[in-house]
Design a protein around this motif. Sequence first.
Motif, PDB file in Angstrom:
ATOM      1  N   PHE A 167       0.866  -1.177   0.000  1.00  0.00           N
ATOM      2  CA  PHE A 167       0.000   0.000   0.000  1.00  0.00           C
ATOM      3  C   PHE A 167       0.906   1.231   0.000  1.00  0.00           C
ATOM      4  O   PHE A 167       1.503   1.573   1.027  1.00  0.00           O
ATOM      5  N   ARG A 168       0.976   1.871  -1.123  1.00  0.00           N
ATOM      6  CA  ARG A 168       1.989   2.906  -1.332  1.00  0.00           C
ATOM      7  C   ARG A 168       1.354   4.292  -1.345  1.00  0.00           C
ATOM      8  O   ARG A 168       0.166   4.433  -1.550  1.00  0.00           O
ATOM      9  N   GLY A 169       2.193   5.285  -1.161  1.00  0.00           N
ATOM     10  CA  GLY A 169       1.709   6.654  -1.114  1.00  0.00           C
ATOM     11  C   GLY A 169       1.178   6.962   0.262  1.00  0.00           C
ATOM     12  O   GLY A 169       1.768   6.557   1.267  1.00  0.00           O
ATOM     13  N   THR A 170       0.049   7.659   0.297  1.00  0.00           N
ATOM     14  CA  THR A 170      -0.507   8.042   1.585  1.00  0.00           C
ATOM     15  C   THR A 170      -1.866   7.384   1.787  1.00  0.00           C
ATOM     16  O   THR A 170      -2.565   7.058   0.818  1.00  0.00           O
ATOM     17  N   ASP A 171      -2.225   7.222   3.065  1.00  0.00           N
ATOM     18  CA  ASP A 171      -3.562   6.713   3.366  1.00  0.00           C
ATOM     19  C   ASP A 171      -4.619   7.616   2.759  1.00  0.00           C
ATOM     20  O   ASP A 171      -5.640   7.147   2.236  1.00  0.00           O
ATOM     21  N   ARG A 172      -4.364   8.907   2.862  1.00  0.00           N
ATOM     22  CA  ARG A 172      -5.343   9.860   2.358  1.00  0.00           C
ATOM     23  C   ARG A 172      -5.599   9.629   0.872  1.00  0.00           C
ATOM     24  O   ARG A 172      -6.746   9.603   0.430  1.00  0.00           O
ATOM     25  N   ALA A 173      -4.527   9.452   0.114  1.00  0.00           N
ATOM     26  CA  ALA A 173      -4.693   9.244  -1.327  1.00  0.00           C
ATOM     27  C   ALA A 173      -5.479   7.961  -1.602  1.00  0.00           C
ATOM     28  O   ALA A 173      -6.323   7.914  -2.510  1.00  0.00           O
ATOM     29  N   LEU A 174      -5.230   6.940  -0.807  1.00  0.00           N
ATOM     30  CA  LEU A 174      -5.911   5.663  -1.043  1.00  0.00           C
ATOM     31  C   LEU A 174      -7.365   5.692  -0.593  1.00  0.00           C
ATOM     32  O   LEU A 174      -8.233   5.079  -1.225  1.00  0.00           O
ATOM     33  N   LEU A 175      -7.606   6.377   0.518  1.00  0.00           N
ATOM     34  CA  LEU A 175      -8.958   6.349   1.066  1.00  0.00           C
ATOM     35  C   LEU A 175      -9.858   7.416   0.450  1.00  0.00           C
ATOM     36  O   LEU A 175     -11.081   7.272   0.446  1.00  0.00           O
ATOM     37  N   GLU A 176      -9.249   8.490  -0.027  1.00  0.00           N
ATOM     38  CA  GLU A 176     -10.064   9.572  -0.589  1.00  0.00           C
ATOM     39  C   GLU A 176     -10.202   9.464  -2.100  1.00  0.00           C
ATOM     40  O   GLU A 176     -10.672  10.401  -2.749  1.00  0.00           O
ATOM     41  N   PHE A 177      -9.791   8.383  -2.650  1.00  0.00           N
ATOM     42  CA  PHE A 177      -9.906   8.247  -4.101  1.00  0.00           C
ATOM     43  C   PHE A 177     -11.370   8.445  -4.507  1.00  0.00           C
ATOM     44  O   PHE A 177     -12.275   7.894  -3.881  1.00  0.00           O
ATOM     45  N   PRO A 178     -11.596   9.222  -5.571  1.00  0.00           N
ATOM     46  CA  PRO A 178     -12.984   9.570  -5.928  1.00  0.00           C
ATOM     47  C   PRO A 178     -13.686   8.467  -6.730  1.00  0.00           C
ATOM     48  O   PRO A 178     -13.903   8.599  -7.938  1.00  0.00           O
ATOM     49  N   PHE A 179     -14.089   7.439  -6.058  1.00  0.00           N
ATOM     50  CA  PHE A 179     -14.777   6.343  -6.741  1.00  0.00           C
ATOM     51  C   PHE A 179     -16.154   6.764  -7.246  1.00  0.00           C
ATOM     52  O   PHE A 179     -16.543   6.479  -8.378  1.00  0.00           O
ATOM     53  N   ALA A 180     -16.907   7.418  -6.355  1.00  0.00           N
ATOM     54  CA  ALA A 180     -18.297   7.732  -6.676  1.00  0.00           C
ATOM     55  C   ALA A 180     -18.775   8.799  -5.716  1.00  0.00           C
ATOM     56  O   ALA A 180     -18.092   9.148  -4.744  1.00  0.00           O
ATOM     57  N   SER A 181     -19.938   9.325  -5.979  1.00  0.00           N
ATOM     58  CA  SER A 181     -20.546  10.300  -5.080  1.00  0.00           C
ATOM     59  C   SER A 181     -22.059  10.070  -5.101  1.00  0.00           C
ATOM     60  O   SER A 181     -22.550   9.170  -5.791  1.00  0.00           O
ATOM     61  N   GLU A 182     -22.776  10.901  -4.359  1.00  0.00           N
ATOM     62  CA  GLU A 182     -24.233  10.782  -4.348  1.00  0.00           C
ATOM     63  C   GLU A 182     -24.805  10.980  -5.745  1.00  0.00           C
ATOM     64  O   GLU A 182     -25.913  10.528  -6.047  1.00  0.00           O
ATOM     65  N   GLN A 183     -24.049  11.643  -6.584  1.00  0.00           N
ATOM     66  CA  GLN A 183     -24.558  11.911  -7.931  1.00  0.00           C
ATOM     67  C   GLN A 183     -24.289  10.750  -8.887  1.00  0.00           C
ATOM     68  O   GLN A 183     -24.785  10.742 -10.018  1.00  0.00           O
ATOM     69  N   GLY A 184     -23.463   9.808  -8.477  1.00  0.00           N
ATOM     70  CA  GLY A 184     -23.209   8.673  -9.358  1.00  0.00           C
ATOM     71  C   GLY A 184     -21.733   8.330  -9.406  1.00  0.00           C
ATOM     72  O   GLY A 184     -20.929   8.827  -8.601  1.00  0.00           O
ATOM     73  N   ALA A 185     -21.370   7.501 -10.361  1.00  0.00           N
ATOM     74  CA  ALA A 185     -19.983   7.060 -10.481  1.00  0.00           C
ATOM     75  C   ALA A 185     -19.099   8.230 -10.884  1.00  0.00           C
ATOM     76  O   ALA A 185     -19.469   9.034 -11.751  1.00  0.00           O
ATOM     77  N   THR A 186     -17.959   8.336 -10.267  1.00  0.00           N
ATOM     78  CA  THR A 186     -16.981   9.365 -10.641  1.00  0.00           C
ATOM     79  C   THR A 186     -15.672   8.718 -11.059  1.00  0.00           C
ATOM     80  O   THR A 186     -14.632   9.371 -11.105  1.00  0.00           O
ATOM     81  N   SER A 187     -15.726   7.422 -11.282  1.00  0.00           N
ATOM     82  CA  SER A 187     -14.531   6.719 -11.743  1.00  0.00           C
ATOM     83  C   SER A 187     -14.958   5.557 -12.626  1.00  0.00           C
ATOM     84  O   SER A 187     -16.158   5.253 -12.728  1.00  0.00           O
ATOM     85  N   THR A 188     -13.986   4.931 -13.229  1.00  0.00           N
ATOM     86  CA  THR A 188     -14.228   3.760 -14.068  1.00  0.00           C
ATOM     87  C   THR A 188     -13.225   2.684 -13.664  1.00  0.00           C
ATOM     88  O   THR A 188     -12.076   2.993 -13.325  1.00  0.00           O
ATOM     89  N   ILE A 189     -13.681   1.446 -13.689  1.00  0.00           N
ATOM     90  CA  ILE A 189     -12.776   0.336 -13.383  1.00  0.00           C
ATOM     91  C   ILE A 189     -12.292  -0.247 -14.712  1.00  0.00           C
ATOM     92  O   ILE A 189     -13.111  -0.594 -15.580  1.00  0.00           O
ATOM     93  N   PHE A 190     -10.991  -0.331 -14.849  1.00  0.00           N
ATOM     94  CA  PHE A 190     -10.392  -0.823 -16.095  1.00  0.00           C
ATOM     95  C   PHE A 190      -9.768  -2.205 -15.872  1.00  0.00           C
ATOM     96  O   PHE A 190      -8.963  -2.396 -14.962  1.00  0.00           O
ATOM     97  N   LEU A 191     -10.168  -3.115 -16.717  1.00  0.00           N
ATOM     98  CA  LEU A 191      -9.566  -4.441 -16.712  1.00  0.00           C
ATOM     99  C   LEU A 191      -8.852  -4.655 -18.027  1.00  0.00           C
ATOM    100  O   LEU A 191      -9.255  -4.110 -19.062  1.00  0.00           O
ATOM    101  N   ARG A 192      -7.830  -5.474 -17.965  1.00  0.00           N
ATOM    102  CA  ARG A 192      -7.102  -5.778 -19.207  1.00  0.00           C
ATOM    103  C   ARG A 192      -7.977  -6.617 -20.126  1.00  0.00           C
ATOM    104  O   ARG A 192      -8.927  -7.261 -19.659  1.00  0.00           O
ATOM    105  N   ASP A 193      -7.631  -6.574 -21.386  1.00  0.00           N
ATOM    106  CA  ASP A 193      -8.313  -7.425 -22.357  1.00  0.00           C
ATOM    107  C   ASP A 193      -8.093  -8.884 -21.944  1.00  0.00           C
ATOM    108  O   ASP A 193      -6.974  -9.278 -21.630  1.00  0.00           O
ATOM    109  N   GLY A 194      -9.147  -9.641 -21.905  1.00  0.00           N
ATOM    110  CA  GLY A 194      -9.017 -11.036 -21.507  1.00  0.00           C
ATOM    111  C   GLY A 194      -8.814 -11.212 -20.018  1.00  0.00           C
ATOM    112  O   GLY A 194      -8.185 -12.175 -19.588  1.00  0.00           O
TER     113      GLY A 194
END
Lengths: 897, 286
Positions: free
Chosen positions: A755-782
Amino acid sequence: MKSAIIPVVICMLLLTSCTAFAQQSLQCANLSLRADEGGRIEATSALDPDLLDALNLRLYDGHSEEYLPLTAESASMRGTTLTVAYSCPKPLAITATFSGQRTGLAVDVTIANNGDQQEWLAPTLEAELGDTTGLSVFDGHTVAVEPQERFGDDAFMGRLPICSAWNDRAGIALGLAADEIRSWLDHSYLPAADGRPGLLTTLTHFVLDPGQTDSVGLWAASHPGEWGFHEALDAYYRTYPEMFRRDPDVDPRVDLGGAQYRAWPVGSKFAPEICRRLYAGWEWCYAPFRRTGDVVGREEFWNYQPAREATGVRALPREEFLQWRREQFRAGEACDVVMGFYVPAQVWCEEQLAREVYPDALIEDPTARTLFTSPWVTGHDNERLVFPYETSFGEQSRVDMAAVTEELDLRGFAFDTAGGNGKYRGPALPILDGRAWDEDGVYCRNNVAVARLMQFVHTLHASDGTEVAVISNPNPRCAYSSVIWSDSMMLEGEPWKIDRTYGDSLRWMAGQKTLVWWEGYAPETFVDPTQATDEQVALLMRGLADFTLLQSFRIGYIPPPAYTHGVGRLVEWLPALTECVTTGWQPVTAARVPEPLWATRYGDGLDAMIVVAHETADEQDIEVAIENERFADGAVLFTDYDGSERASTIVGGETRIALAVPKRTPVLLRARAEVLPADAVTAATVSAREGLTGQDLRLQLTGQGPATVRVRVPDEMAITSARYNGRPVAVQGDQVAPRLVGDGELRVQMRSETFRGTDRALLEFPFASEQGATSTIFLRDGAGEMEQYLAGRLSLYFDYWYGRINGGEEPAIPIIQGQQPVAPGVVIRTGAGGSRVEVAGGILYIEARDDAQLKRVFMEYLRGLDTKYWAPDLGVVSTWLRRAKGDDPWLVWPDEN
Amino acid sequence: MRRGIIVMIILMATGTMAAAVEVNVTTDPPLEAANLVQNADMEQGADGQPAVWTFSTAVPENFTLGWAEGAGRNGSRALHMTAHDKVMSGYWAQKMPVQAGDYVFRGYYRTVTGRLLMYAHGTNTDVQPAVGVDARAFHGSSIASFLVPVFVPLEALAGPDPESWHPFSVKVAIPEGLEEITLSMGLYFTPGEVWFDDVWFGPATVQMTLNVSGEGERLESVKILRDGSATPVYNSANDPNCPTGQPLPEPFKVTLDAVASDGVYMIEAKTVGGELQRIRFPEEAE
């Protein structure tokens, strides 16, 4: 039987003559053995030379109801094993080998019946005691303080396979080797009388047909006396550690709590998140079959006339039922729990099936319930008690359990009614091992069959090679063997069932395996909910939750969802409680507290956690004195579980901490560091600030001279710097080596390698909000199955938070494959060079070398996120509470302010 | 004690006049006649022992039994028991012949503390497959003294009023082939004290007939409500035999098939003059 033994024990002497006997001696752990010229095995405890005089092998004859005179014919040493051969008036070949085994003495007794009669024999290990002043005795179930007459229960069920007698300096413990599977055992104590010394004995039964040989492992140990029979438990666990932890090759999720029907059946799309947040690792998949005894659902057994009409899914046509079952198991597995396929320990079989197809397995025992004519396993069957070992039903059970393992890719079986009650005397009896006898003749108890079936389960494997686990429901009045061969267990009851200590003996049997409570609060068993006020119900629930919390810590049980779901107070404590239980309950607390407080320890060394609590109405100001030498090498220094500061003094190798212990709330101490030598430090104040990415450990130490400080370094972390009074200190692995100069501060910093960087960066990552998704999950092809699964779990995490908990729209974070990630995005991938959770360039990378590591760091990351997105969830209990407390569902109690 | 018929004459004050409503409830079979329990009101017995009822437990010394005068619900006597410890359960019991069908086991208890178990049970292993029944009702409180008062305040456990009688009821489905059962009432592994009285075991449903007379006052409506249910068992407003907007026929009579015999019913009769009268069945008949 007991009444026949007593007078014989009193008048017999052991090893009355000896031929070709060479004097031999053996030293193991705290015991010294010496075979004297008369063939007597003199024994001495190093902890109290006056306690023990001899360890004798004796042999009771069940036919004549007398002890047989044994003659020691020879004694020899090979390596560290002392072997003694005996003769007796019967045509028996008898040998006993004495050898050290970790903290104990193994006494293996082998008897061959060279005659032409069946023999009933009770090999008996007898400790001849010296000074019995102030002795207390544990008979495998209860304790007698200074008993003045014969003491020993006459029951098998509910009894541990060990006994002990001790004074305040030392004790002697006897018993069966932990892996013995026997139908009978007995322990007793006879105080000294009429020139005969005090005797502590343990025995089991052999039934030997002509030409037959049997061997049994007996055990002895000398232990310290301070913690009573818990010292004997400690010695026993340390002699056979593998028997008191789950099998290392089964799925480790069985160490967690039960899902208690959150995953069987899956009733909510959020079930995976609910299970995870409530620390559920396995499910009790109740009776996934139509007909008790036919776990496969075989065509030839499908159509029959049940005693009562089948309802629900069990009324479906066969193919539909089997399809339903496959789907339910798949859905449950998506909750990341081990789906325990329920079997009633295969000791119950639908009555017609049992009588018509497996008649050789029927148990006829007037002392046990052998027939249920009221709804029981399936509800529509009458069920008959059967013996699932070396019988047609035993064979079929093995075939069937292997078949469903393959069909459903099982990782666990849930053994209900696993206690092992009932005596079998049917046609398979002659070929059975572990037989015993009673006034009605030879029998084999059902615990032998249950244990053998549990052993069989451990030979099965899931498709990935994981060994199949046994999760069981024994109950405190079970056979010891049912617990020994289980990996994880429930107590089918509440912490207040019968009384506050009802579950204790199950813990003693289980050692360091996981135990969970079952059932739930059931307020209707205390009050009539139609008459009680909402406030009364809330008060009751609060009390039961608090009691659950304390008893769970006291004796090491994990409360399942019926207790925790929606109960914030318990959900807050669940991480600590689960860590304690999975780390391992320790019988020797090594923490002295004044009454009415109690203390319990989990783990050794730097894994140690010590809980202190009381069950009185007032806060208690006390000092806990921790005997470090019982579980560590040096002076162990503690903080609170959450890292909050604790000040301690170190006196005579003990860590002493002043505590203000609140009412209805435990204090949980966690070891943070260990100072060697122990007398290098006299006082310490320690705190720790820990997060996902690192930990800052501060130790205000008072001491003199060179010291080695071992530091508890969490998984994924390594020490990056250590300074004493601001100056760098040498670091070697998990150790730092300051030279103490009076008062000074040692500061140790750790960083996570994953777990690298800061806790704040990891925990405050903008995944989503009350308004909806604010991020996208990317998976590799296959992307593989695991990557897709974890991506779904991350998306579900925020659907759960914004939808279920906050009552808003579910953001449904999109999952895209094969595209270049853009910020803000989350990359989840396997096949990386190493494990990494890091935000870089607006992208959160969660990656690892393989699926297993990826899942591990992902789930650990979710635990980190939980500190920000915390909720005890909803659930039935919170409905009760909400009814009582309106908009304050998380249990703020009226008298706490 | 009367169970089969209730006749209530209710005087209604309407100005200076006094009018009456007569409510007559009968069941078929009459509840008292349908009761298979012997000595159901606990009044029969001799030498300090109740007739028919026996007591069973594995630990007799844990219990003190009684059949004292003046403790009964409607009559003089009731079955009484005190459990001194939690070590063992104990039950007042009696056996009775039964036939296949649906039954109800009900009665009344008064308790100071303790967890009560009332159950109907029996097995016949002489037939294949063996048949049996084990229908239970738990009441009272499992007040665990070690929880009080630190964890559970006594006020949270205020249970059934120890001075009042409370009903219990167990539905019992007797399977074909089961010819005898036992009714048991007692304390289930808790210390405690309890009295039992007015026990009934009989068919799960009976036919109920209601006769209501306004005795000069016209009736506007009649309802039969079962305790615990918002939906009336009977409502004259929904009865096609009772035209809307008209007074009810006089005398008013209605028969209901298959009324649950374990129910407690509130019968409401409303006169055209707006007076509402209520009586309870069967309680106010006992």
